[in-house]
Design a protein around this motif. Structure first.
Motif, short mmCIF file in Angstrom:
data_model
loop_
_atom_site.label_atom_id
_atom_site.label_comp_id
_atom_site.label_asym_id
_atom_site.label_seq_id
_atom_site.Cartn_x
_atom_site.Cartn_y
_atom_site.Cartn_z
N ILE A 297 0.84 -1.21 0.00
CA ILE A 297 0.00 0.00 0.00
C ILE A 297 0.86 1.25 0.00
CG2 ILE A 297 -1.61 1.35 1.39
CD1 ILE A 297 -2.99 -1.21 2.17
N SER A 298 1.94 1.24 0.79
CA SER A 298 2.81 2.41 0.84
C SER A 298 3.49 2.65 -0.50
CB SER A 298 3.86 2.23 1.94
OG SER A 298 4.67 1.09 1.67
N SER A 299 3.87 1.56 -1.21
CA SER A 299 4.47 1.72 -2.54
C SER A 299 3.46 2.30 -3.52
CB SER A 299 4.97 0.37 -3.05
OG SER A 299 5.96 -0.16 -2.18
N THR A 300 2.21 1.87 -3.44
CA THR A 300 1.18 2.38 -4.33
C THR A 300 0.87 3.84 -4.03
OG1 THR A 300 0.22 0.16 -4.39
CG2 THR A 300 -1.15 1.96 -5.21
N GLU A 301 0.88 4.22 -2.78
CA GLU A 301 0.58 5.61 -2.42
C GLU A 301 1.65 6.58 -2.91
OE1 GLU A 301 -0.10 6.03 1.72
OE2 GLU A 301 -1.99 4.93 1.72
N ARG A 302 2.89 6.14 -2.98
CA ARG A 302 3.95 7.03 -3.43
C ARG A 302 3.86 7.27 -4.94
NH1 ARG A 302 6.82 3.90 0.27
NH2 ARG A 302 7.63 2.55 -1.38
N HIS A 303 3.46 6.28 -5.70
CA HIS A 303 3.36 6.41 -7.16
C HIS A 303 2.02 5.84 -7.62
CE1 HIS A 303 7.61 7.48 -7.21
NE2 HIS A 303 7.85 6.41 -6.46
N PRO A 304 0.92 6.48 -7.28
CA PRO A 304 -0.39 5.90 -7.62
C PRO A 304 -0.66 5.83 -9.11
CG PRO A 304 -0.64 8.13 -6.76
CD PRO A 304 0.79 7.78 -6.59
N TRP A 305 -0.28 6.87 -9.86
CA TRP A 305 -0.60 6.89 -11.28
C TRP A 305 0.25 5.91 -12.08
CZ3 TRP A 305 -5.07 8.86 -11.99
CH2 TRP A 305 -5.51 9.93 -11.22
N VAL A 306 1.47 5.71 -11.64
CA VAL A 306 2.34 4.75 -12.34
C VAL A 306 1.79 3.34 -12.21
CG1 VAL A 306 4.64 3.74 -12.39
CG2 VAL A 306 4.37 6.20 -12.06
N PHE A 307 1.44 2.95 -10.99
CA PHE A 307 0.90 1.62 -10.78
C PHE A 307 -0.53 1.50 -11.32
CE2 PHE A 307 4.30 1.54 -7.55
CZ PHE A 307 4.90 0.33 -7.90
N ALA A 308 -1.24 2.63 -11.39
CA ALA A 308 -2.57 2.58 -12.01
C ALA A 308 -2.47 2.25 -13.50
CB ALA A 308 -3.29 3.91 -11.81
N GLU A 340 12.96 1.61 -9.24
CA GLU A 340 13.07 3.05 -9.46
C GLU A 340 12.68 3.82 -8.20
OE1 GLU A 340 14.17 4.73 -12.02
OE2 GLU A 340 14.67 2.92 -13.17
N ASP A 341 11.72 3.27 -7.45
CA ASP A 341 11.33 3.91 -6.20
C ASP A 341 12.47 3.89 -5.19
OD1 ASP A 341 9.70 5.14 -4.39
OD2 ASP A 341 8.67 3.32 -3.76
N VAL A 342 13.19 2.77 -5.12
CA VAL A 342 14.33 2.68 -4.21
C VAL A 342 15.44 3.64 -4.65
CG1 VAL A 342 16.14 1.14 -3.36
CG2 VAL A 342 13.79 0.32 -3.56
N ALA A 343 15.68 3.75 -5.95
CA ALA A 343 16.70 4.68 -6.44
C ALA A 343 16.34 6.11 -6.11
CB ALA A 343 16.87 4.50 -7.95
N ALA A 344 15.06 6.46 -6.22
CA ALA A 344 14.64 7.82 -5.86
C ALA A 344 14.82 8.07 -4.37
CB ALA A 344 13.18 8.03 -6.26
N ALA A 345 14.58 7.05 -3.55
CA ALA A 345 14.78 7.21 -2.09
C ALA A 345 16.25 7.43 -1.76
CB ALA A 345 14.24 5.98 -1.37
N ARG A 346 17.12 6.73 -2.44
CA ARG A 346 18.56 6.92 -2.19
C ARG A 346 19.02 8.32 -2.59
NH1 ARG A 346 20.82 1.07 -4.48
NH2 ARG A 346 20.08 -0.21 -2.71
N LYS A 347 18.49 8.80 -3.70
CA LYS A 347 18.85 10.16 -4.11
C LYS A 347 18.35 11.18 -3.09
CE LYS A 347 18.93 9.23 -9.09
NZ LYS A 347 18.32 9.55 -10.42
N ALA A 348 17.17 10.95 -2.56
CA ALA A 348 16.65 11.89 -1.57
C ALA A 348 17.48 11.86 -0.29
CB ALA A 348 15.19 11.54 -1.26
N LEU A 349 17.90 10.68 0.13
CA LEU A 349 18.74 10.59 1.32
C LEU A 349 20.10 11.23 1.08
CD1 LEU A 349 17.98 6.97 2.58
CD2 LEU A 349 17.32 9.12 3.66
N ALA A 350 20.66 11.01 -0.12
CA ALA A 350 21.97 11.59 -0.42
C ALA A 350 21.89 13.11 -0.48
CB ALA A 350 22.49 11.04 -1.74
#
Length: 369
Positions: A297-308, A340-350
């Motif tokens: 659910i958390s993955s879907t909430e972050r990118h709802p339109w992509v998974f839609a 791609e979601d994990v890569a975006a999270a790493r960029k945000a942390l960096a």
């Protein structure tokens, strides 16, 4: 006069005896008797002739000889003709009884209009209900056959998913194994449990939808139907993202509740008229029921339109025979989106810490949003 020639009429009367019958007339009488060895030709207006014509139309449409009639229309016409013949057999058996019973009764206008009324019952705007029933039965049979084939060839779908992951530069989620045709009872039991869990997750939110639609009074049924459809579509998107095992990986930190639980908590704690203890206890039970699917659910909430969009592809590919080709690729596509979601999270942390943390300490994307 004794020597007068007999008149033609008297000669004809003498020849009318059976012994003196002309040879031509005897041949005509013999020719009128049907030959038991040769079947008599079927008139063009009989049900058998019409049924044979429909069969020839189907063969011509299948071979492409008749460009004016499609195969679907030819099959529908054949089914309607065969059904009409079956319906006409029962009344024909008692036709003599009805004739004897109604010999002395005059025909009324209602009797004359009865066949037209029966015909209009099964035909609406030129569309036959029998044709709709035929296509519905055909679709159900194709779906059942498709499910049986997938259940027996699931190993090959997993092998295709693994090869697709390797070809697209993605780490496979399954180990390599030799596929074979079999009925995997363990997978079948797991599939049934997942179907039951999906049903419970869908139905546990129905009481909340009922409470929300109560203020709409007369339009509550229409509003409930629209909300329930949207609710089911949202869960379809969630379980499309959950096709990949990456969506079920637990996060390194706490995961916040889904959006519907947050909305329900606000309604039952801040909105006057809804701050009831029963509604709050229902929300707590609702959260415990859906806690096991918080990760997808958390993955879907972050990118709802992509998974839609991926869910739409999955829905369009669920019809036979497209599911044979689309089903092995859905987990691979979901895994790419989650990576791609994990890569975006790493960029945000960096960007926040101005330095990349060690690989083992990189949290899941749920800790970033």
């Amino acid at each position: 006069m004794a020597g007068a020639t007999p008149s033609p009429s008297s000669a004809l009367s003498d020849d009318e005896s059976p012994e003196n019958a002309p040879t031509g007339e005897a041949e005509d009488i013999e020719g009128a008797t049907p030959d038991p060895q040769k079947p008599s030709p079927i008139p063009a207006d009989t049900p058998e002739a019409r049924l044979e014509q429909r069969i020839r139309d189907v063969e011509a449409a299948a071979q492409g000889a008749d460009a004016g009639t499609s195969l679907a229309k030819a099959i529908t016409a054949l089914v309607m003709e065969a059904t009409k013949d079956l319906e006409s057999e029962a009344p024909a058996s008692s036709a003599k009884e009805r004739t004897d019973a109604t010999t002395d009764d005059p025909h009324t206008a209602e009797d004359t209009q009865a066949p037209a009324h029966e015909k209009s019952t099964w035909t609406v705007n030129g569309f036959s209900v029998w044709g709709l029933a035929f296509w519905a039965a055909l679709f159900a049979a194709l779906q059942l056959a498709q499910w049986v084939v997938i259940a027996l060839s699931r190993d090959y779908h997993d092998a295709i998913s693994r090869k697709a992951s390797l070809l697209t530069g993605l780490e496979p989620e399954d180990e390599e194994f030799p596929p074979r045709v079999r009925l995997n009872v363990v997978w079948l039991r797991k599939k049934m449990k997942r179907r039951w869990r999906s049903f419970l997750l869908l139905m546990v939110g129905v009481p909340a939808l009922v409470v929300i639609t109560l203020p709409f009074m007369c339009a509550s049924r229409l509003v409930f139907t629209a909300l329930f459809t949207a609710w089911g579509a949202w869960w379809w998107v969630v379980f499309t993202a959950a096709k990949s095992a990456r969506a079920w990986e637990p996060s390194a930190g706490p995961t916040r509740p889904p959006w519907f639980l947050r909305v329900w908590t606000v309604l039952t704690t801040r909105v006057p008229g809804l701050r009831w203890g029963a509604l709050q206890r229902y929300g707590a039970s609702w959260g415990r029921r859906t806690e096991e699917v918080f990760a997808p659910i958390s993955s879907t909430e972050r990118h709802p339109w992509v998974f839609a969009g991926l869910a739409v592809v999955r829905f369009m590919g669920s019809f036979p025979p497209m599911k044979f080709f689309v089903r092995p690729l859905i987990p691979v596509a979901s895994a790419h989106l989650l990576d791609e979601d994990v890569a975006a999270a790493r960029k945000a942390l960096a960007a926040g810490a101005n330095a990349s943390p060690p690989e083992a300490e990189v949290p899941r994307p749920a800790d970033v949003w």
